[in-house]
Structures are given as C-alpha cells and as structure tokens.
Design a protein around this motif. Structure first.
Motif, mmCIF file in Angstrom:
data_model
loop_
_atom_site.group_PDB
_atom_site.id
_atom_site.type_symbol
_atom_site.label_atom_id
_atom_site.label_comp_id
_atom_site.label_asym_id
_atom_site.label_seq_id
_atom_site.Cartn_x
_atom_site.Cartn_y
_atom_site.Cartn_z
ATOM 1 N N THR A 25 0.846 -1.191 0.000
ATOM 2 C CA THR A 25 0.000 0.000 0.000
ATOM 3 C C THR A 25 0.885 1.246 0.000
ATOM 4 O OG1 THR A 25 -0.109 0.071 2.421
ATOM 5 C CG2 THR A 25 -1.792 -1.236 1.272
ATOM 6 N N LEU A 26 0.270 2.407 -0.029
ATOM 7 C CA LEU A 26 1.008 3.664 -0.091
ATOM 8 C C LEU A 26 1.976 3.810 1.072
ATOM 9 C CD1 LEU A 26 1.351 6.326 -1.636
ATOM 10 C CD2 LEU A 26 -0.474 7.289 -0.212
ATOM 11 N N SER A 27 1.565 3.388 2.262
ATOM 12 C CA SER A 27 2.428 3.523 3.441
ATOM 13 C C SER A 27 3.701 2.697 3.304
ATOM 14 C CB SER A 27 1.664 3.100 4.704
ATOM 15 O OG SER A 27 1.217 1.757 4.589
ATOM 16 N N ASP A 28 3.634 1.563 2.622
ATOM 17 C CA ASP A 28 4.831 0.738 2.417
ATOM 18 C C ASP A 28 5.843 1.462 1.530
ATOM 19 O OD1 ASP A 28 3.869 -1.542 3.866
ATOM 20 O OD2 ASP A 28 2.590 -2.029 2.171
ATOM 21 N N LYS A 30 6.292 4.612 1.256
ATOM 22 C CA LYS A 30 6.828 5.810 1.907
ATOM 23 C C LYS A 30 8.030 5.497 2.789
ATOM 24 C CE LYS A 30 2.548 8.530 1.961
ATOM 25 N NZ LYS A 30 1.494 9.179 2.798
ATOM 26 N N ASP A 31 8.194 4.215 3.166
ATOM 27 C CA ASP A 31 9.284 3.799 4.062
ATOM 28 C C ASP A 31 10.130 2.760 3.337
ATOM 29 O OD1 ASP A 31 10.881 2.545 6.017
ATOM 30 O OD2 ASP A 31 9.417 2.961 7.589
ATOM 31 N N GLU A 115 -2.097 16.181 -4.047
ATOM 32 C CA GLU A 115 -1.533 14.888 -3.649
ATOM 33 C C GLU A 115 -0.756 14.264 -4.806
ATOM 34 O OE1 GLU A 115 -4.721 13.158 -0.412
ATOM 35 O OE2 GLU A 115 -5.278 13.093 -2.537
ATOM 36 N N TRP A 119 3.213 13.455 -4.426
ATOM 37 C CA TRP A 119 3.679 12.064 -4.494
ATOM 38 C C TRP A 119 4.531 11.830 -5.750
ATOM 39 C CZ3 TRP A 119 5.064 8.580 -1.459
ATOM 40 C CH2 TRP A 119 5.170 7.231 -1.844
#
Length: 733
Positions: A25-28, A30-31, A115, A119
């Motif tokens: 997902t997007l959170s993955d 980002k890190d 956004e 991104w």
C-alpha cells in the motif's frame, strides 16, 4: 532519420496478474526499509512490470508493441525497430517493463491534484522521464489525466524528437512540449463510439491498430516521425475502408450470447439483421473484428465429437420398448457414423478416461486399435481427459505411458498431459503450479515423441487463467516446435472471455499452426473463432442436449428448438414411479389391512401403466393424423401430472403444444426422423434419446458446414475489395 528509436509510455492499471490480500500500500512505499521487508513477503508473486498489469489498455498496448518488434527491417534493411516501454507506477515511479515488482494497490486516479504533485515529486517521475526520453526520437505517451499531471511537463526535449499523446479531452492542460514535433489525439466517448471500443482501453487499442499497419509496412514509422498527425489520419482511413468494404455474415445460428457494441479488444462489424424468435435457435452470428483473418485461416475448421460409448441397438423395438434378443452391447450396437450415410463430424475425440473404464475394454482397444474399435476410418484425437483427475494434485499418467497409449492404439493426434486451471484450482498459488506443470509436460511430450519415433501428430495442451497466460504459453509451445495447439479449461467460459483469449493469441499465430478448442462448440461464434485462428474444436453439446437439457432437446430444420415429450417408462427401475406406488408400514397392521394395501398398490400400478400406454398411443395416432392436438396434449399431460411438479405443468403444456403444432420431425430429412417419426420426439430411454442426439448432431454439422461455406464466399468477395483498400491505406501521406 530512417529508423527512429521508439519509446512508449503508459500507466499502471488496477487489474494485475496477482492481487493478494496483503499487497503493498502507499504507506509501504513511503518507508524504504518497510518496502524491502514487505516486498520479500510477496516475493513468490513477483514478476516483471510488463507482465504484472492486466488492464485492457496495457494488454492492447503490449500486443501492439510486440507487433512493432516483429515488424523486422525497413526497406529490406536487416536493422529492426527498437521499441521500449516505460510505465508510470503510482507505487514504484517511472519503471521499465522488465523491472520485477510485487502486487500493490496504489493509484494516482484516486488522489487530489496536490496529492498527485507531492507524491509524483517524491517518486522523482519528472526527472526520470526527462532523462529517459533523451535516448529516443519517437515517443508515444498513453496516460490518464492524473498520470499526465504526474509528469509535470514540460521537460527538456530536442528538435529531433516526435511526441504523440493519446489522452482524454480534459488532459490538454497538462500536455506541454517545448521543442520537437507534437500531436495530441484527444479521446472521449464520441471517439469510443466511432472506433467501436470502450473508452477505458481505447488508447491501447488505437496504438495496436497502428502497429498492425506498421507490421505490414515498416515505412509507416518513418512517415510518422516526420508527420505525427499521420497517426490519426491512417487510423481513420483504416476504419473508413474497413466499414465500407466489410461483408456481414448473416446466417442465423444456435446459442448466441447477446453481445452488443464492442467485444474483447476489437471493434465489431455492425450487424443489421436481428432475428428474434421465441423457442428459436436462430441468433446473430457474432460479428467479426476489424482485423485481417489469422495467418492459419487456410487450414479451415474441423468439428470433433467426443466419444462416450454413444451407440444404440440398431433393431430396438420401439413399440414394445425391448432390445434385440441376445444382443451384446457395443458388439451388436452401432455408432452415429454407422447409422448415417456419412459421418456428421470431421473427427472423433477419445479421452483416456473412456479407455480406462474396464480392463476388458482396454484390451479390446489395444488388440483392434482405436479405429476398428469405434468402427471409424476418419481422424481420431486422443487426450487424457483432464476433468477425470481434476481433484488430484498431479495427473495420474506419465509422458511415456501416454505416448505408448497413443502409438499402440493408432491415434492420428495425441494431446500432451495437462492439468486443469479452473474453479478453485485457478486460485493464486495453485494455478501457477498447474500451469507450469502443463508446460513442462508438453515440452517433455514433444521431445520424447521425437525420440521414440511416434507416428501420430503431437498436440500441445495449454492451460491458463487469463488472456496473457494463454498467450505466453502459445509463444512457448511454438518455440518448442509444436504445430498443433489445444486450449483447455474453456468449456464453461462465456464466449466473451474465450474471444479475449483468442485475441491475445492472435499476434503469435503462424501459417503452419493449427489451434483446437476443447469442449467449445458454439455455432454463433464459429466465424469469429475461425477468423482468430481456431482450426478445430470438439463438443458433445448437440448430442447431450437431447437428454440433459430441460427444454432444448430437439433441433428443427427451421432453426427452432423444442422440448421432447416426456413419457418415462412405468417400470420398477423408474425412481419416480416407484415413489407413487410405495406404501408406509411404519405402524403395526393386521393381515387383512396389509392385503388391502397390496391390492391398492396393484391397482395404482395398473393405472400408471394404463396412462403411460395411453400417452404413447395418442402420440402415434397424432403422427398418423388419427388424433386431434387438444386430445393428444391432454392425454400426455395427464401422465406428466404424475411426475412433474404442478408449477411446471403450464410451462410444459406450452412447450408440448408448440411441438405438436409445428411437427418438426415431418420436415427433417435425416434417417432417424424419416424412419421413426414421432418416436424421435419422445423423451424415454437411451435408444430414443441417443437417436435424438444423433439427429441434433446431424443438424449441427449441416449448419456448421453451411456457415463455413458462407464464410469462404464472403472472404472471397471481401478479398478483392480489402486488398485494394490496404494499398490505399499504406499509400496515404
């Protein structure tokens, strides 16, 4: 510049080859450390970006790219086109088609403007795109609105570059190019309607249409580089010419799916003849796509019928319902090809599960050979009967065993060992194993077929779960050396999906390749199947509808279908009849009471037989014009009332009335209807039902042959016009 370097830029799609519940997902993204660990968890589902996306636009685009890559040299030069693909992924950024990725769920389409900007900047899409395009001269950009915005145009370009944008009308604000030649092809619902293709995949579809023209004439690329407006001009000319010279097949046939507008990946020739008849098997033939016939079209098309011990007693007594005295099944019985003057099929398919029914049967087939056993001199294809072992983890046969079986029995064609990828066996993790096993078996089958010097023609069985997997297998099998391929697992699929698969395979077919469809016999789809490269198919549907279909048991010469009149045998083998005469002795009864019940059961038994014989007699009298239709109908329904539910009686009354009014057996010239009359329409026992199935196969084959003749005639008329049109298209500009 004679041969431009080509870059195609497209966007990711929501439809992917693998779609796991724990996808990224997007959170993955980002890190970076989290992305690495989570990607390892999904590593078994990793594949190249080009293979991961299965959206309509991407599939059509990649088919077009492959066509360009196959176009070969230009002006006789051995140099070939360089065509690379870059994908804007809302997760990975700008990536090439070969980058290995895992399933994820991130898209620019659901983001708001700010956004998207933030991104896209995080992913470095603008800079990556600017650096990438510097190595190319001809750049196609097929992007949705938010993906165009993510590019943040303009970027550095040079005067020796040509840009072609395929984008929505609302995306023009994001298209900015400082130098070079630029053409924007704006697309909306109006263009989707004109080109006859859904808006979602229209960009990829139009790109592929142009690629097909380039495949025929590589000089078009140089012309496009000099004049990018040429793209729309040549596409429009293609559609105008195709629509003006198309010849529509109008033969009405059985079992059409109701397809409107577009189907699969190509626009369809409009049908103007819509025939709607109740109870009728008349239905529009599915229109042909606006592409040339497959290169293997010259092989024609053959119909194979599966063999499942479908034979009958040649001297069965229909009045007494008795078999011939001292009859030995199979030895004394006859097949449909013995009953008719000539077979109603081009070949027979025999599955090993039929061979394995008994040791006695196995030995007899081995002793006589498959041709003598089923008393048929035509072509016979053997397969393993994958539905018979679908539940097993692996097929129960070895390649050596199957090769020996085909060779010893004298088959003309032998199919490699496959493992079905359908239903629960098409789920991720299972399907890949079966898919790879089927390919491995095919490779081993072909190698050992050559080593052992087998005489039969090897047929490579193919399984898959979407158009792309079938197409990849086709490419692999052709590379192995197969010239006869067979697609399995499609017997229960809708015709739309089958056509999508055939469209994906279409670019890889060659003139020497033959293609078989297992278990798919839909007459209304015969034109498009043959057009897309199918050269043979098998189906038992016309035969088995005679006793398995609740309504469509008999095919009339007027294309109507009818329900046979049900008069089950009143004997102790009939479960429903037995239920009518049974009595309950749960409680203790005196001997006199038991005697009374026995007498009552005898009375019930005699009454049932009386009604049964009355129904048979009145039908025969009606056939001889000795009984009125209303008397016949009421007599038959009185007997039907014993075993049909009350709610079904009105429905069967209407179906029977239609049958009796039309008397379709009177119009049929087949040997069965001519000799048996109304007996053919009585749903009762195998010898009647199978003969009715033989009649249906006769009608099916006649219509199939008539359709092929109609197609060849249309192709002959079309060829003179289309050849001239193609020359005009290529000469423009």
């Amino acid at each position: 510049m004679s041969i431009p370097r080509i870059l195609v830029v497209t966007n990711c799609t929501g439809e992917k080859r693998f779609k796991q519940g724990n996808q990224l997902t997007l959170s993955d993204f980002k890190d970076s450390s989290l992305l690495m660990s989570r990607s390892k968890q999904l590593n078994e589902f990793a594949c190249s970006a080009g293979e991961m996306y299965t959206g309509v636009q991407h599939l059509r685009l990649m088919e077009g790219v492959n066509l360009l890559r196959q176009a070969g040299g230009i002006n006789g030069n051995e140099r070939v086109l360089t065509v690379d693909v870059a994908i804007i992924s809302a997760g990975y950024g700008l990536i090439n088609e070969h980058k290995m990725i895992v399933p994820y769920e991130v898209t620019f389409n659901t983001m708001k403007g700010q956004e998207v900007d933030e991104w896209a900047h995080f992913l470095g899409i603008h800079d990556a795109f600017e650096q990438l395009i510097s190595d190319y001269n001809l750049i196609f950009i097929l992007l949705g609105e938010n993906y165009l915005r993510a590019l943040n145009l303009p970027v550095k370009t040079n005067s020796n570059q040509t840009f072609i944008f395929l984008a929505s009308w609302g995306s023009s604000a994001y298209i900015k190019v400082n130098l070079g030649k630029t053409f924007v092809f704006p697309l909306s619902n109006a263009e989707a309607k004109y080109y006859g293709y859904g808006l979602v995949g229209l960009k990829g579809f139009l790109f592929k249409q142009f690629a097909q023209l380039v495949h025929r004439d590589g000089q078009l690329i140089s012309k496009l580089f000099k004049n990018p407006e040429f793209f729309k001009e040549v596409i429009d000319r293609l559609f105008e010419q195709e629509k003006s010279c198309s010849v529509q097949l109008t033969l009405p046939l059985l079992g059409a799916d109701n397809l409107r507008g577009t189907l699969g990946d190509y626009p369809l020739i409009d049908s103007k003849n819509k025939l709607k008849t109740q109870r009728s098997e008349i239905s529009e033939v599915i229109p042909l796509p606006l592409i040339s016939p497959a290169p293997n079209y010259h092989h024609g098309m053959k119909y194979f019928i599966p063999e499942w011990d479908d034979y009958v007693d040649p001297t069965f007594d229909f009045i007494q319902d008795k078999f011939t005295s001292n009859r030995v099944p199979h030895k004394d019985d006859i097949y449909a090809h013995q009953l008719f003057e000539s077979p109603n099929y081009d070949g027979i398919l025999v599955s090993k599960v039929v061979f394995d029914k008994s040791q006695k049967k196995q030995q007899e087939i081995l002793d006589k050979g498959i041709h003598d056993y089923i008393r048929y001199s035509g072509k016979i294809m053997g397969d393993c009967g994958a539905f018979g072992y679908i539940q097993k983890e692996v097929p129960p046969y070895t390649t050596e065993e199957i090769l020996d079986y085909y060779q010893s029995c004298g088959f003309n064609y032998g199919v490699s060992i496959d493992h079905l990828v359908v239903g629960k066996f098409a789920e991720p993790g299972i399907r890949e194993k079966r898919y790879n096993l089927t390919i491995k078996n095919a490779e081993e089958f072909l190698t050992k077929h050559s080593e052992y010097g087998c005489q039969f023609i090897p047929v490579g069985a193919i399984q898959g779960w979407n158009p792309q997997t079938y197409a990849e297998a086709v490419k692999a099998y052709i590379k192995m050396g197969y010239t006869y391929l067979a697609l399995g697992g499609l017997a229960r699929e809708k015709v739309e999906k089958i056509i999508e698969i055939l469209l994906a395979i279409y670019p890889y077919l060659q003139p020497d390749i033959r293609l078989h469809l297992f278990g798919v016999g839909r007459l209304n789809a015969v034109p498009i199947f043959r057009h897309l490269g199918v050269t043979s198919f098998d189906s038992a549907s016309p035969l088995r509808k005679a006793w398995l279909d609740p309504e469509a048991n008999y095919h009339g010469v007027n294309h109507n279908i009818y329900a046979a009149i049900r008069i089950p045998q009143a004997n102790h083998k009939n479960k429903k009849i037995k239920e009518l005469i049974k009595f309950d002795l749960k409680n203790y009864l005196t001997s006199s009471m038991i005697y009374l019940l026995i007498i009552t059961s005898f009375w019930k038994w005699e009454m049932i037989q009386f009604l049964e014989q009355g129904a048979l007699k009145v039908l025969r009298d009606f056939d001889d014009n000795q009984a009125y239709i209303d008397v016949t109908l009421e007599t038959v329904l009185t007997y039907n009332h014993l075993f049909l539910k009350d709610r079904l009686l009105p429905k069967y009354r209407l179906m029977y009335q239609t049958l009796l009014e039309d008397k379709p057996w009177k119009d049929c010239d087949c040997v069965i209807c001519q000799s048996l009359g109304v007996e053919t329409l009585i749903f009762r026992g195998n010898d009647r039902n199978r003969r009715r199935g033989f009649h249906n196969t006769y009608m099916f084959y006649k219509r199939f042959q008539a359709l092929l003749e109609e197609m060849d005639l249309s192709k002959s008329n079309h060829k003179q016009i289309s050849n001239k049109s193609n020359e005009e298209i290529i000469k423009i500009a």
